[in-house]
Design a protein around this motif. Structure first.
Motif, PDB file in Angstrom:
ATOM      1  N   UNK A 214       0.836  -1.200   0.000  1.00 42.00           N
ATOM      2  CA  UNK A 214       0.000   0.000   0.000  1.00 42.00           C
ATOM      3  C   UNK A 214       0.867   1.245   0.000  1.00 42.00           C
ATOM      4  N   UNK A 215       1.890   1.256   0.829  1.00 46.68           N
ATOM      5  CA  UNK A 215       2.774   2.422   0.921  1.00 46.68           C
ATOM      6  C   UNK A 215       3.494   2.686  -0.397  1.00 46.68           C
ATOM      7  N   UNK A 216       3.733   1.617  -1.178  1.00 50.56           N
ATOM      8  CA  UNK A 216       4.438   1.763  -2.459  1.00 50.56           C
ATOM      9  C   UNK A 216       3.499   2.086  -3.618  1.00 50.56           C
ATOM     10  N   UNK A 217       2.191   2.180  -3.358  1.00 53.40           N
ATOM     11  CA  UNK A 217       1.263   2.613  -4.398  1.00 53.40           C
ATOM     12  C   UNK A 217       0.372   1.549  -4.982  1.00 53.40           C
ATOM     13  N   UNK A 218       0.403   0.318  -4.448  1.00 53.52           N
ATOM     14  CA  UNK A 218      -0.488  -0.727  -4.956  1.00 53.52           C
ATOM     15  C   UNK A 218      -1.935  -0.345  -4.619  1.00 53.52           C
ATOM     16  N   UNK A 219      -2.867  -0.432  -5.596  1.00 53.35           N
ATOM     17  CA  UNK A 219      -4.250   0.011  -5.354  1.00 53.35           C
ATOM     18  C   UNK A 219      -5.122  -1.027  -4.660  1.00 53.35           C
ATOM     19  N   UNK A 220      -4.566  -2.187  -4.327  1.00 51.94           N
ATOM     20  CA  UNK A 220      -5.375  -3.301  -3.839  1.00 51.94           C
ATOM     21  C   UNK A 220      -6.212  -2.938  -2.615  1.00 51.94           C
ATOM     22  N   UNK A 221      -5.597  -2.336  -1.616  1.00 61.32           N
ATOM     23  CA  UNK A 221      -6.308  -2.008  -0.379  1.00 61.32           C
ATOM     24  C   UNK A 221      -7.502  -1.097  -0.656  1.00 61.32           C
ATOM     25  N   UNK A 222      -7.277  -0.075  -1.471  1.00 63.39           N
ATOM     26  CA  UNK A 222      -8.362   0.867  -1.783  1.00 63.39           C
ATOM     27  C   UNK A 222      -9.480   0.181  -2.561  1.00 63.39           C
ATOM     28  N   UNK A 223      -9.119  -0.717  -3.477  1.00 62.43           N
ATOM     29  CA  UNK A 223     -10.142  -1.402  -4.267  1.00 62.43           C
ATOM     30  C   UNK A 223     -10.929  -2.389  -3.422  1.00 62.43           C
ATOM     31  N   UNK A 224     -10.280  -3.033  -2.455  1.00 63.33           N
ATOM     32  CA  UNK A 224     -11.019  -3.898  -1.531  1.00 63.33           C
ATOM     33  C   UNK A 224     -12.034  -3.091  -0.730  1.00 63.33           C
ATOM     34  N   UNK A 225     -11.605  -1.965  -0.236  1.00 65.83           N
ATOM     35  CA  UNK A 225     -12.504  -1.137   0.571  1.00 65.83           C
ATOM     36  C   UNK A 225     -13.665  -0.610  -0.268  1.00 65.83           C
ATOM     37  N   UNK A 226     -13.408  -0.329  -1.548  1.00 66.22           N
ATOM     38  CA  UNK A 226     -14.495   0.146  -2.391  1.00 66.22           C
ATOM     39  C   UNK A 226     -15.496  -0.964  -2.668  1.00 66.22           C
ATOM     40  N   UNK A 227     -15.007  -2.181  -2.933  1.00 70.14           N
ATOM     41  CA  UNK A 227     -15.919  -3.313  -3.108  1.00 70.14           C
ATOM     42  C   UNK A 227     -16.801  -3.465  -1.877  1.00 70.14           C
ATOM     43  N   UNK A 228     -16.186  -3.407  -0.700  1.00 72.53           N
ATOM     44  CA  UNK A 228     -16.937  -3.561   0.545  1.00 72.53           C
ATOM     45  C   UNK A 228     -17.986  -2.458   0.698  1.00 72.53           C
ATOM     46  N   UNK A 229     -17.580  -1.226   0.414  1.00 75.33           N
ATOM     47  CA  UNK A 229     -18.527  -0.113   0.558  1.00 75.33           C
ATOM     48  C   UNK A 229     -19.710  -0.258  -0.390  1.00 75.33           C
ATOM     49  N   UNK A 230     -19.439  -0.590  -1.648  1.00 77.38           N
ATOM     50  CA  UNK A 230     -20.520  -0.719  -2.624  1.00 77.38           C
ATOM     51  C   UNK A 230     -21.443  -1.879  -2.284  1.00 77.38           C
ATOM     52  N   UNK A 231     -20.882  -2.965  -1.769  1.00 76.73           N
ATOM     53  CA  UNK A 231     -21.721  -4.102  -1.398  1.00 76.73           C
ATOM     54  C   UNK A 231     -22.587  -3.756  -0.189  1.00 76.73           C
ATOM     55  N   UNK A 232     -22.013  -3.047   0.780  1.00 76.13           N
ATOM     56  CA  UNK A 232     -22.829  -2.609   1.921  1.00 76.13           C
ATOM     57  C   UNK A 232     -23.986  -1.739   1.456  1.00 76.13           C
ATOM     58  N   UNK A 233     -23.689  -0.793   0.570  1.00 79.90           N
ATOM     59  CA  UNK A 233     -24.744   0.093   0.075  1.00 79.90           C
ATOM     60  C   UNK A 233     -25.822  -0.709  -0.653  1.00 79.90           C
ATOM     61  N   UNK A 234     -25.420  -1.696  -1.444  1.00 77.47           N
ATOM     62  CA  UNK A 234     -26.390  -2.515  -2.172  1.00 77.47           C
ATOM     63  C   UNK A 234     -27.248  -3.333  -1.213  1.00 77.47           C
TER      64      UNK A 234
END
Length: 338
Positions: A214-234
């Protein structure tokens, strides 16, 4: 222009679709697991330690200790009927179900980044079948250099050795694709309706990565959190009802937090008696879901005071999951097929 005498005929005009997943050993036995782990853990995308430092540790320690332990875990979940790991069987069957979904000119194959069938053999088979265009689809909803990035590294290594290279497309991350979120929602609702209890919490567990990625710029953490947020909203649920965590730590370095098993244990100690775990970062059930979550985390939660636990299935071959794949892969093939 006529081909030289003895030159094999050149077949063109077909489109290849290659599904790629992580992989597994060929058998639930220490020797097979050792071969698999050697390939997997030698990938500099997976272990970002200079080889001069890492290889002696890998060869001298890890590959002498871990294969027997991992083989015992694979044996618990191995598909004895087909003699495959669940991940390999499900990925193969996904490819088989997609054959014909995009027309006769699209030839669908599957491959594993590590182990068999190899990406090399799959690309060669597609080329032999006349595919001068190939869409490679790493089945990781969220992008990480250690997963999608590694699969694409291998793809272009293979192509580097070909004189006549096919046109290439790659499937982008689909962590926030509406079809993916809709499939997760439908699958989750189906799974919850089949339970004989109502969970107080639904823990969304994603595969872990070292914190430094994450510190080196990999987007994985942010994309996981977005999946979780969108699923919660759904689902109309709050973050407290559907928290996020990360599993499958390896080594002593800090990984993405919170960690799945400690979080499940803490929930039990705080009075949560009924817990379900969904793994939205996996396209198919595998050792991380069927053994780590369904056995290890389950036992930890119940030992800490929980009463009911459910490891919910991945999208796998479900109707929502296959419909989602047809949707996002059809988009990726747009312009190449009618």
């Amino acid at each position: 222009m006529a081909l030289p005498v003895g030159h094999p005929p050149v077949h063109t005009g077909n489109v290849g679709l290659l599904l790629v997943n992580l992989g597994s050993p060929d058998a639930p036995e220490p020797r097979a697991v050792r071969r698999y782990l050697d390939q997997f853990l030698s990938d500099p995308r997976v272990v970002e330690i200079p080889p001069l430092l890492w290889q002696p540790i890998l060869k001298g320690v890890v590959l002498n200790v871990r294969p027997a332990k991992s083989a015992a875990k694979y044996a618990l979940i191995w598909d004895r009927e087909t003699n495959e790991s669940p991940l390999r069987r499900i990925t193969r069957e996904q490819a088989e179900l997609l054959q014909g979904a995009f027309g006769r000119q699209v030839i669908v194959r599957h491959a594993m980044r590590y182990g068999n069938p190899s990406m090399q053999s799959a690309v060669e088979a597609l080329r032999a079948a006349g595919c001068d265009r190939i869409c490679v689809a790493p089945l990781y909803p969220q992008y990480s250099g250690a997963t999608t990035g590694s699969a694409l590294d291998e793809l272009f290594r293979i192509l580097k050795g070909q004189r006549w290279q096919p046109a290439i497309r790659t499937l982008p991350p689909y962590h926030d694709h509406p079809a993916h979120i809709a499939a997760l929602k439908a699958s989750l609702e189906q799974s919850l309706s089949a339970l004989d209890f109502e969970p107080e919490r639904i823990l969304l567990s994603f595969h872990g990565m070292p914190r430094r990625t994450l510190d080196l710029g990999d987007p994985y953490h942010c994309q996981c959190r977005k999946t979780a947020r969108l699923l919660r909203e759904a689902m109309g649920r709050s973050e407290a009802e559907m928290p996020i965590a990360f599993q499958s730590r390896f080594g002593k370095a800090e990984w993405l937090q919170p960690y799945t098993q400690p979080m499940a244990e803490e929930m039990a100690r705080q009075g949560v008696k009924r817990l379900a775990v969904l793994t939205p970062g996996f396209s198919a059930d595998c050792i991380e879901t069927l053994e780590e979550i369904a056995m290890e985390v389950r036992d930890a939660f119940l030992t800490a005071g929980g009463n009911h636990f459910a490891a919910l299935p991945c999208l796998n071959l479900s109707q929502p999951g296959m419909e989602m794949l047809r949707n996002i892969l059809g988009e990726a093939l747009s312009g190449w097929i009618a």
